[in-house]
Design an enzyme around this catalytic site. Structure first.
Site, PDB file in Angstrom:
ATOM      1  CE  LYS A  92      -3.739  -2.430   2.439  1.00  0.00           C
ATOM      2  NZ  LYS A  92      -4.709  -2.383   3.580  1.00  0.00           N
ATOM      3  CE1 TYR A 139      -9.119  -3.279   0.682  1.00  0.00           C
ATOM      4  CE2 TYR A 139      -8.428  -1.229  -0.325  1.00  0.00           C
ATOM      5  CZ  TYR A 139      -8.142  -2.348   0.432  1.00  0.00           C
ATOM      6  OH  TYR A 139      -6.871  -2.532   0.930  1.00  0.00           O
ATOM      7  CG  PHE A 146     -13.384   1.138   7.380  1.00  0.00           C
ATOM      8  CD1 PHE A 146     -12.861   0.487   6.263  1.00  0.00           C
ATOM      9  CD2 PHE A 146     -14.018   0.372   8.350  1.00  0.00           C
ATOM     10  CE1 PHE A 146     -12.975  -0.884   6.093  1.00  0.00           C
ATOM     11  CE2 PHE A 146     -14.139  -1.010   8.196  1.00  0.00           C
ATOM     12  CZ  PHE A 146     -13.619  -1.635   7.072  1.00  0.00           C
ATOM     13  NE  ARG A 205      -5.685 -12.634   4.787  1.00  0.00           N
ATOM     14  CZ  ARG A 205      -6.400 -11.507   4.868  1.00  0.00           C
ATOM     15  NH1 ARG A 205      -6.315 -10.586   3.908  1.00  0.00           N
ATOM     16  NH2 ARG A 205      -7.194 -11.282   5.888  1.00  0.00           N
ATOM     17  CB  THR A 264      -7.134  -6.679   9.731  1.00  0.00           C
ATOM     18  OG1 THR A 264      -7.451  -7.811   8.913  1.00  0.00           O
ATOM     19  CG2 THR A 264      -7.615  -5.401   9.065  1.00  0.00           C
ATOM     20  NE  ARG A 287      -2.037  -5.840   7.176  1.00  0.00           N
ATOM     21  CZ  ARG A 287      -3.152  -6.430   6.746  1.00  0.00           C
ATOM     22  NH1 ARG A 287      -3.661  -7.447   7.417  1.00  0.00           N
ATOM     23  NH2 ARG A 287      -3.743  -6.000   5.653  1.00  0.00           N
ATOM     24  CG  ASN A 315      -3.504  -2.657   7.042  1.00  0.00           C
ATOM     25  OD1 ASN A 315      -3.379  -2.313   5.870  1.00  0.00           O
ATOM     26  ND2 ASN A 315      -4.538  -3.370   7.476  1.00  0.00           N
ATOM     27  CG  HIS A 326      -4.894  -6.395  -0.432  1.00  0.00           C
ATOM     28  ND1 HIS A 326      -6.113  -6.525   0.187  1.00  0.00           N
ATOM     29  CD2 HIS A 326      -4.930  -7.226  -1.512  1.00  0.00           C
ATOM     30  CE1 HIS A 326      -6.854  -7.384  -0.506  1.00  0.00           C
ATOM     31  NE2 HIS A 326      -6.153  -7.821  -1.536  1.00  0.00           N
ATOM     32  CD  GLU A 357      -8.191  -9.311  -3.769  1.00  0.00           C
ATOM     33  OE1 GLU A 357      -7.029  -9.745  -3.585  1.00  0.00           O
ATOM     34  OE2 GLU A 357      -9.003  -9.124  -2.828  1.00  0.00           O
TER      35      GLU A 357
END
Ligand code: DAT
Ligand code: MG
Length: 135
Positions: free
Chosen positions: A10, A50, A58, A86, A92, A103, A113, A116, A127
């Site tokens: 990100k 998203y 949010f 993951r 998260t 993270r 964070n 993704h 995706e």
């Protein structure tokens, strides 16, 4: 079983100089980066990416954040790649993420964070089709 996942560093991760660190972790784990690009995400692509969160309070913040600067997108192959990535990302909310995860090592804020990763086979396929139609 070999799987393909979609990973995105990100804007906070890219701006923080973590691109190499994260790619290195993925490679050292034994996963293969088969697609890689740095770009700014359009508002349209961010909203599509998203879409599952469009009802959340949010959502606006999330789209603003993900379009706020360049990101690095990857398609990553390997045995159990989706779950392995993951686990490497961590929870998260970075405050709940274990040390040793991306993270848990580099973030404190749930809204920023760092990374993704697809959360299952279905989201990975969706995706990858959205962001890596060239593959
Ligand atoms: P993940 O990115 O771990 O798959 P998610 O799909 O539930 O998590 O949420 C997508 C992103 O939305 C997440 O990385 C950060 C943001 N987000 C999630 N919950 C949030 C919250 N309570 N407040 C602010 N941002 C949130
Ligand atoms: Mg998610």
């Amino acid at each position: 079983m070999s799987e393909r996942s979609f990973v995105m560093i990100k804007p906070d991760g890219v701006a923080g100089g973590l691109t190499g660190e994260i790619i290195s972790r993925i490679e050292r784990r034994g996963l293969e980066v088969v697609g890689l690009k740095k770009l700014s995400v359009s508002r349209e692509a961010a909203e599509a990416h998203y879409a599952e969160h469009s009802d959340k309070p949010f959502f606006g913040e999330l789209v603003d954040f993900i379009t706020s600067g360049p990101v690095v997108m990857m398609a990553v192959d390997g045995r159990g790649a989706i779950g392995a990535l993951r686990t490497m990302m961590g929870a998260t909310n970075p405050l709940n993420a274990a040390p040793g995860t991306v993270r848990g090592d580099f973030a404190l804020d749930v809204g920023q964070n760092i990374i993704h990763g697809s959360d299952g086979e279905e989201s990975a396929a969706r995706e990858l089709a959205l962001h890596f139609s060239e593959l």
